[in-house]
Design an enzyme around this catalytic site. Structure first.
Site, mmCIF file in Angstrom:
data_model
loop_
_atom_site.group_PDB
_atom_site.id
_atom_site.type_symbol
_atom_site.label_atom_id
_atom_site.label_comp_id
_atom_site.label_asym_id
_atom_site.label_seq_id
_atom_site.Cartn_x
_atom_site.Cartn_y
_atom_site.Cartn_z
ATOM 1 C CB THR A 4 -1.022 -0.154 1.175
ATOM 2 O OG1 THR A 4 -0.108 -0.241 2.354
ATOM 3 C CG2 THR A 4 -2.058 -0.677 1.032
ATOM 4 N NE ARG B 10 1.803 -4.870 16.764
ATOM 5 C CZ ARG B 10 1.231 -4.737 17.985
ATOM 6 N NH1 ARG B 10 1.453 -5.846 18.918
ATOM 7 N NH2 ARG B 10 0.996 -3.498 18.229
ATOM 8 C CB VAL B 11 7.477 -8.731 11.520
ATOM 9 C CG1 VAL B 11 6.781 -9.714 12.379
ATOM 10 C CG2 VAL B 11 7.376 -8.421 10.408
ATOM 11 C CE LYS C 174 2.300 -1.822 10.176
ATOM 12 N NZ LYS C 174 3.388 -2.513 10.450
ATOM 13 C CG HIS D 275 16.153 10.698 32.732
ATOM 14 N ND1 HIS D 275 14.859 9.677 32.721
ATOM 15 C CD2 HIS D 275 15.741 11.932 33.424
ATOM 16 C CE1 HIS D 275 14.113 10.558 33.443
ATOM 17 N NE2 HIS D 275 14.549 11.596 33.900
ATOM 18 C CB CYS E 256 6.948 0.557 7.746
ATOM 19 S SG CYS E 256 7.179 -1.175 7.010
ATOM 20 C CE LYS F 204 15.371 -3.811 9.984
ATOM 21 N NZ LYS F 204 15.006 -2.515 10.669
HETATM 22 N N1 SAJ Z 1 16.151 4.654 11.448
HETATM 23 C C1 SAJ Z 1 17.131 5.899 12.176
HETATM 24 N N2 SAJ Z 1 17.406 6.125 13.654
HETATM 25 C C2 SAJ Z 1 16.993 5.199 14.481
HETATM 26 C C3 SAJ Z 1 16.099 4.121 13.981
HETATM 27 C C4 SAJ Z 1 15.974 3.885 12.689
HETATM 28 O O1 SAJ Z 1 17.420 6.744 11.303
HETATM 29 O O2 SAJ Z 1 17.062 5.530 15.726
HETATM 30 C C5 SAJ Z 1 15.915 4.421 10.226
HETATM 31 C C6 SAJ Z 1 16.620 3.239 9.815
HETATM 32 O O3 SAJ Z 1 17.890 3.542 9.427
HETATM 33 C C7 SAJ Z 1 15.474 3.036 8.750
HETATM 34 C C8 SAJ Z 1 14.292 3.557 9.194
HETATM 35 O O4 SAJ Z 1 14.689 4.429 10.379
HETATM 36 O O5 SAJ Z 1 15.981 4.028 7.547
HETATM 37 C C9 SAJ Z 1 13.438 2.721 9.417
HETATM 38 O O6 SAJ Z 1 14.070 1.478 10.238
HETATM 39 P P1 SAJ Z 1 13.306 0.707 11.405
HETATM 40 O O7 SAJ Z 1 14.203 -0.480 11.596
HETATM 41 O O8 SAJ Z 1 13.096 1.493 12.469
HETATM 42 O O9 SAJ Z 1 11.758 0.147 10.776
HETATM 43 P P2 SAJ Z 1 11.423 -0.831 9.963
HETATM 44 O O10 SAJ Z 1 10.649 -0.083 8.859
HETATM 45 O O11 SAJ Z 1 12.185 -1.894 9.128
HETATM 46 O O12 SAJ Z 1 10.314 -1.644 10.392
HETATM 47 C C10 SAJ Z 1 9.189 -1.128 11.247
HETATM 48 C C11 SAJ Z 1 8.866 -1.632 12.745
HETATM 49 N N3 SAJ Z 1 8.053 -0.746 13.331
HETATM 50 C C12 SAJ Z 1 8.604 -0.198 14.618
HETATM 51 O O13 SAJ Z 1 9.714 -0.406 15.155
HETATM 52 C C13 SAJ Z 1 7.707 0.725 15.267
HETATM 53 C C14 SAJ Z 1 8.342 -2.952 12.494
HETATM 54 O O14 SAJ Z 1 8.036 -3.310 13.717
HETATM 55 C C15 SAJ Z 1 7.107 -2.925 11.601
HETATM 56 O O15 SAJ Z 1 6.570 -4.214 11.335
HETATM 57 C C16 SAJ Z 1 7.389 -2.298 10.207
HETATM 58 O O16 SAJ Z 1 8.080 -1.050 10.339
HETATM 59 C C17 SAJ Z 1 6.334 -2.375 9.418
HETATM 60 O O17 SAJ Z 1 6.092 -3.329 8.449
HETATM 61 O O18 SAJ Z 1 5.312 -1.386 9.495
#
Ligand code: SAJ
Length: 415
Positions: A82, A151-152, A203, A241, A257, A311
């Site tokens: 989506t 939510r993985v 979500k 903290h 996502c 990632k």
């Molecule tokens: N990122 C940062 N700083 C951080 C953490 C991440 O710049 O401190 C960046 C990463 O480099 C990356 C992006 O954010 O470019 C996203 O990475 P991520 O690992 O945080 O998330 P996703 O998109 O791989 O997975 C997320 C997850 N959601 C949450 O953690 C709330 C996952 O659980 C969901 O299933 C997924 O989105 C989804 O399918 O919605």
């Protein structure tokens, strides 16, 4: 139980693998012919631990088959993409709608249909439910419809699909019960039964929470570069903290996502979702910020870009900010050589070729391979090696090299 899964991508395929491992009959449907052919030979197209093994075994045992067309089943699960519509940021439901229309001829009374794709709040009730009603079904009586978002975390999908708690949003309470019976086949986490709209917004908010927090870290990085403070130290200290958890600044936010779901909420309530939109804008501004500092570090020459996956340790480059950075650098006249050990593309080059004659190594992704690069080779191939690490993965470089990261970026301004 027989399960038909529409879409064999990052979520659909691992979900199919787990149902087949739990002795269900699984048909995995996709529109990509080559992918279907390969899957039926046990060859998978995603880099995700554990999946290849299960699919290979399931194909052999005939508990999994891939197909271009659906089959009759007890449950149908929709896991198609989506994207967001660029003009108004709303959720593009076209793939979901097509998948729903495609399964209608195969539906029988008593079946359960589950939408797993991330969708904007109210989509199940207002857009998806009418599709099945038009086909003659009464939702909650002879067809059960629910939104159960995945939510993985990529890289840990198998583990998280089994153990994470799961939101089961039924259009009616009966729909939620039926959908929970489907996930009961393999989910060991808690199944939280609720309404579809609550599931949809939960979500979207999970990923928005993270996007907003990353925006705060990115804003901090910019402030520190401007006023002359070590952003990484600030984060380390503040996080001591017990109730603070500052996230990590980076080159921007990628993936299918975090970079998209917040827009689904914003599109529904643009006047109200102010922080959400500002966080998106801040994260989207990071590629330009990185390029601005690259220009300050070296005015011209060759740049070795390390990593385009959004990632670390995955080959997933969807919505990766690296591509925006590369485009801007090329527009600015730099020669860019891209190295990514997790993505096999003709135009990408080896580590040695990337650094050969480069003036700067720009790290845009936290693959393990980049954490301890071959410094000897770098010394041989680069004249005065400079590394700009936007992912904060390198702590120390040999004396003949210069390292920039969000801890010392401000020092460039005073040079
Ligand atoms: N990122 C940062 N700083 C951080 C953490 C991440 O710049 O401190 C960046 C990463 O480099 C990356 C992006 O954010 O470019 C996203 O990475 P991520 O690992 O945080 O998330 P996703 O998109 O791989 O997975 C997320 C997850 N959601 C949450 O953690 C709330 C996952 O659980 C969901 O299933 C997924 O989105 C989804 O399918 O919605």
């Amino acid at each position: 139980m027989k399960v038909c899964i529409m879409g064999q991508g990052y979520i659909g395929l691992p979900t199919a693998a787990l149902f087949s491992r739990s002795h269900c009959d699984v048909v995995g449907v996709d529109i990509n012919e080559e992918m279907i052919e390969n899957l039926n030979k046990g060859i998978i197209h995603i880099e995700e631990p554990g999946i290849a093994d299960i699919i290979k075994k399931s194909v052999k045992k005939h508990t999994y088959k891939a197909s271009l067309t659906p089959e009759k089943a007890d449950a149908f699960i929709i896991t198609v993409p989506t994207p967001y519509i660029v003009e108004n940021y709303s959720c593009d439901l076209s793939y979901v709608i097509t998948a729903c229309e495609t399964i209608i001829p195969y539906l029988e009374k008593g079946n359960t249909v589950i939408i797993e794709s991330t969708i904007a709040p109210m989509s199940t009730d207002e857009v998806i439910k009418p599709i099945f009603e038009k086909a003659g079904f009464t939702i909650g009586k002879d067809l059960y419809l629910a939104h159960c978002p995945e939510r993985v975390l990529p890289g840990r999908i198998l583990e998280e699909l089994v153990h994470n708690d799961r939101i089961i949003g039924g259009v009616t309470p009966e729909c939620a019960v039926k959908a929970s019976e489907v996930y009961g086949q393999f989910v060991e986490g808690y199944l939280m039964l609720t309404e579809a709209k609550t599931a949809e917004l939960s979500k979207c908010m999970e990923n928005t929470f993270r996007d907003v927090n990353i925006a705060l870290a990115n804003e901090l990085a910019k402030i520190c570069a401007e006023i002359g403070v070590n952003a990484l130290d600030v984060i380390k200290m503040a996080n001591k903290h017990p109730r603070v958890n500052l996230h990590s600044p980076g080159p921007g936010v990628g993936g299918h996502c975090l970079a998209i779901d917040p827009y689904f909420i914003y599109a529904k309530a643009p006047e109200t979702a102010k922080i959400i939109k500002l966080a998106r804008d801040t994260n989207k501004s990071m590629p330009s910020f990185v390029c601005e500092y690259v220009r300050k570090i070296i005015p011209d020459g060759k740049i070795a870009v390390f990593g385009v996956s959004y990632k670390g340790n995955t080959g997933d480059d969807r919505e990766s900010p690296a591509y925006e950075i590369i485009a801007e650098l090329e527009e600015n006249g730099y020669e860019v050589a891209i190295h990514d050990p997790h993505i096999d593309r003709d135009e990408f080059v080896s580590f040695a070729d990337a650094v050969d004659g480069a003036k700067l190594i720009l790290i845009l992704c936290d693959h393990d391979e980049f954490k301890h690069p071959d410094y000897e080779l770098i010394s041989k191939k680069m004249e005065n090696p400079i590394i700009f690490d936007t992912k904060n993965i390198i702590y120390k470089v040999p004396d003949d090299m210069t390292l920039y990261n969000y801890g010392n970026l401000y020092t460039i301004n005073t040079k």
